[in-house]
Scaffold this motif. Structure first.
Motif, PDB file in Angstrom:
ATOM      1  N   ALA A  16       0.625  -1.297  -0.265  1.00 55.74           N
ATOM      2  CA  ALA A  16       0.020  -0.008  -0.330  1.00 55.74           C
ATOM      3  C   ALA A  16       0.869   0.967  -0.062  1.00 55.74           C
ATOM      4  CB  ALA A  16      -1.106   0.019   1.142  1.00 55.74           C
ATOM      5  N   GLN A  17       1.240   2.160  -1.396  1.00 58.89           N
ATOM      6  CA  GLN A  17       1.380   2.986  -0.891  1.00 58.89           C
ATOM      7  C   GLN A  17       1.575   4.229  -0.446  1.00 58.89           C
ATOM      8  OE1 GLN A  17       4.458   2.817  -5.029  1.00 58.89           O
ATOM      9  NE2 GLN A  17       3.589   0.490  -5.537  1.00 58.89           N
ATOM     10  N   ASP A  18       0.873   4.038  -0.169  1.00 57.77           N
ATOM     11  CA  ASP A  18       0.238   5.755   0.428  1.00 57.77           C
ATOM     12  C   ASP A  18      -1.201   5.413   1.955  1.00 57.77           C
ATOM     13  OD1 ASP A  18      -2.375   5.011  -0.710  1.00 57.77           O
ATOM     14  OD2 ASP A  18      -2.458   6.970  -2.101  1.00 57.77           O
ATOM     15  N   SER A  19      -0.768   3.957   2.209  1.00 56.97           N
ATOM     16  CA  SER A  19      -1.448   3.648   3.837  1.00 56.97           C
ATOM     17  C   SER A  19      -1.993   4.430   4.860  1.00 56.97           C
ATOM     18  CB  SER A  19      -0.572   2.872   4.537  1.00 56.97           C
ATOM     19  OG  SER A  19      -1.611   2.274   5.559  1.00 56.97           O
ATOM     20  N   ILE A  20      -2.981   4.773   4.826  1.00 58.75           N
ATOM     21  CA  ILE A  20      -3.152   5.831   6.327  1.00 58.75           C
ATOM     22  C   ILE A  20      -3.942   5.140   7.519  1.00 58.75           C
ATOM     23  CG2 ILE A  20      -4.005   8.172   5.078  1.00 58.75           C
ATOM     24  CD1 ILE A  20      -6.848   7.782   5.736  1.00 58.75           C
ATOM     25  N   VAL A  21      -3.704   3.953   7.397  1.00 57.08           N
ATOM     26  CA  VAL A  21      -4.425   3.072   8.674  1.00 57.08           C
ATOM     27  C   VAL A  21      -2.962   1.773   9.564  1.00 57.08           C
ATOM     28  CG1 VAL A  21      -6.471   2.894   8.293  1.00 57.08           C
ATOM     29  CG2 VAL A  21      -4.952   0.877   7.123  1.00 57.08           C
ATOM     30  N   GLY A  23      -0.357   2.952  10.997  1.00 59.31           N
ATOM     31  CA  GLY A  23       0.562   3.574  11.680  1.00 59.31           C
ATOM     32  C   GLY A  23       0.323   5.000  11.830  1.00 59.31           C
ATOM     33  N   PRO A  24       0.694   5.944  12.269  1.00 56.11           N
ATOM     34  CA  PRO A  24      -0.007   7.182  12.209  1.00 56.11           C
ATOM     35  C   PRO A  24       0.802   7.901  10.783  1.00 56.11           C
ATOM     36  CG  PRO A  24       2.214   6.558  13.508  1.00 56.11           C
ATOM     37  CD  PRO A  24       1.800   5.662  13.379  1.00 56.11           C
ATOM     38  N   GLY A  25       0.171   8.901  10.514  1.00 57.49           N
ATOM     39  CA  GLY A  25       0.721   9.640   9.165  1.00 57.49           C
ATOM     40  C   GLY A  25       0.521   8.428   7.806  1.00 57.49           C
ATOM     41  N   LEU A  26       1.002   9.594   6.207  1.00 61.35           N
ATOM     42  CA  LEU A  26       1.083   8.734   5.278  1.00 61.35           C
ATOM     43  C   LEU A  26       1.927   7.429   5.790  1.00 61.35           C
ATOM     44  CD1 LEU A  26      -0.620   8.759   2.563  1.00 61.35           C
ATOM     45  CD2 LEU A  26       1.092  10.540   1.771  1.00 61.35           C
ATOM     46  N   ARG A  27       1.913   6.605   5.044  1.00 56.45           N
ATOM     47  CA  ARG A  27       2.902   5.751   4.670  1.00 56.45           C
ATOM     48  C   ARG A  27       2.822   4.559   4.099  1.00 56.45           C
ATOM     49  NH1 ARG A  27       4.410   5.459  10.446  1.00 56.45           N
ATOM     50  NH2 ARG A  27       5.746   4.149  10.067  1.00 56.45           N
ATOM     51  N   TYR A  28       3.994   3.948   3.921  1.00 59.75           N
ATOM     52  CA  TYR A  28       4.272   3.242   2.432  1.00 59.75           C
ATOM     53  C   TYR A  28       4.094   2.155   3.447  1.00 59.75           C
ATOM     54  CZ  TYR A  28       6.460  -0.689  -0.837  1.00 59.75           C
ATOM     55  OH  TYR A  28       6.503  -1.145  -1.760  1.00 59.75           O
ATOM     56  N   ALA A  29       3.319   0.826   3.199  1.00 55.23           N
ATOM     57  CA  ALA A  29       2.943  -0.653   3.938  1.00 55.23           C
ATOM     58  C   ALA A  29       3.672  -1.557   3.001  1.00 55.23           C
ATOM     59  CB  ALA A  29       2.004  -0.283   4.498  1.00 55.23           C
ATOM     60  N   LEU A  30       4.345  -2.878   3.658  1.00 49.11           N
ATOM     61  CA  LEU A  30       5.256  -3.726   2.827  1.00 49.11           C
ATOM     62  C   LEU A  30       4.090  -4.975   3.045  1.00 49.11           C
ATOM     63  CD1 LEU A  30       6.958  -5.063   0.520  1.00 49.11           C
ATOM     64  CD2 LEU A  30       8.806  -4.631   2.360  1.00 49.11           C
ATOM     65  N   PHE A  31       3.399  -5.547   2.417  1.00 46.44           N
ATOM     66  CA  PHE A  31       2.760  -6.399   3.519  1.00 46.44           C
ATOM     67  C   PHE A  31       3.584  -8.332   2.273  1.00 46.44           C
ATOM     68  CE2 PHE A  31      -0.254  -3.593   3.161  1.00 46.44           C
ATOM     69  CZ  PHE A  31      -0.720  -3.705   4.205  1.00 46.44           C
ATOM     70  N   VAL A  32       4.304  -8.940   3.229  1.00 44.33           N
ATOM     71  CA  VAL A  32       5.096 -10.073   3.757  1.00 44.33           C
ATOM     72  C   VAL A  32       4.362 -11.254   3.390  1.00 44.33           C
ATOM     73  CG1 VAL A  32       7.563  -9.182   4.035  1.00 44.33           C
ATOM     74  CG2 VAL A  32       5.669 -10.576   5.429  1.00 44.33           C
ATOM     75  N   GLN A  33       5.036 -12.304   2.418  1.00 50.01           N
ATOM     76  CA  GLN A  33       3.828 -13.571   2.165  1.00 50.01           C
ATOM     77  C   GLN A  33       4.570 -14.247   2.991  1.00 50.01           C
ATOM     78  OE1 GLN A  33       1.625 -14.093  -0.493  1.00 50.01           O
ATOM     79  NE2 GLN A  33       1.182 -15.715   0.529  1.00 50.01           N
ATOM     80  N   GLY A  34       3.696 -14.952   3.956  1.00 49.42           N
ATOM     81  CA  GLY A  34       4.496 -16.474   4.937  1.00 49.42           C
ATOM     82  C   GLY A  34       3.691 -16.022   5.893  1.00 49.42           C
ATOM     83  N   CYS A  35       3.038 -17.275   6.842  1.00 49.12           N
ATOM     84  CA  CYS A  35       2.677 -16.536   8.141  1.00 49.12           C
ATOM     85  C   CYS A  35       2.478 -17.749   8.889  1.00 49.12           C
ATOM     86  CB  CYS A  35       2.234 -15.755   8.274  1.00 49.12           C
ATOM     87  SG  CYS A  35       1.605 -15.252  10.535  1.00 49.12           S
TER      88      CYS A  35
END
Length: 185
Positions: A16-21, A23-35
């Motif tokens: 998500a290159q412009d997440s607001i959920v 963490g605080p502020g505008l963020r890049y979110a990297l969702f890794v594979q494998g859990c």
């Protein structure tokens, strides 16, 4: 970062290159594979298989992060970031060196990660780069939409610099919001 490090890969579920959920502020979110946690009610259950997703180099990820000049914060989520700590520790060190704010979610608790770090040093290296660790597995029966940046009440927002300095978990507190007085004309 060396050329070899830029070629290190992370198995990625998505971004998500412009997440607001995440963490605080505008963020890049990297969702890794494998859990391996397989929490009941997980909102990213499709990220569980370790062999799924897309391989991305650290160079490709950095290019995406740098591509948005408004983003100065990055969140590692998943999947489980601490199941790919070697490349993520290198990525986090690079971003931290560039002044980015770094958060990571983990189904492991901080205490479990400390034990893991004794056998897998990259876990400790990744922890040392973080500003906040959101720790603990998601518990469906403790779910609340009113929780700040977490899904269930057992999860903690761990202030990593304060925790490492104190030698015990220090919970992160969001900055106080100051109400500005209206200007008088």
């Amino acid at each position: 970062m060396t050329e070899d490090q830029l070629q290190m890969t992370v198995r990625v579920f998505g971004t998500a290159q412009d997440s607001i959920v995440d963490g605080p502020g505008l963020r890049y979110a990297l969702f890794v594979q494998g859990c391996s946690h397989h929490c009941e009610g997980c909102h990213n259950a499709k990220s569980w298989p370790a062999e799924g997703g897309t391989l991305m180099t650290l160079g490709q990820i950095l290019e995406q992060v740098h591509g948005n000049g408004l983003v100065r914060s990055v969140t590692l989520s998943g999947g489980e970031p601490f199941e790919q700590p070697e490349p993520l520790a290198v990525l986090a060190a690079q971003l931290k060196g560039e002044g980015y704010n770094l958060w990571s979610y983990s189904g492991y608790t901080y205490e479990q990660l400390q034990v893991m770090a004794a056998e897998r040093p990259a876990v400790g290296e990744l922890l040392a780069q973080l500003d906040v660790l959101v720790d603990g597995p998601f518990h469906k029966d403790l779910k609340s939409l009113g929780l700040l940046y977490r899904g269930s009440a057992n999860q903690r927002l761990v202030d990593m610099p304060a925790t490492l300095a104190a030698g015990e978990v220090v919970v992160w507190q969001p900055p106080a919001f100051e109400v500005q007085q209206p200007l008088e004309w």
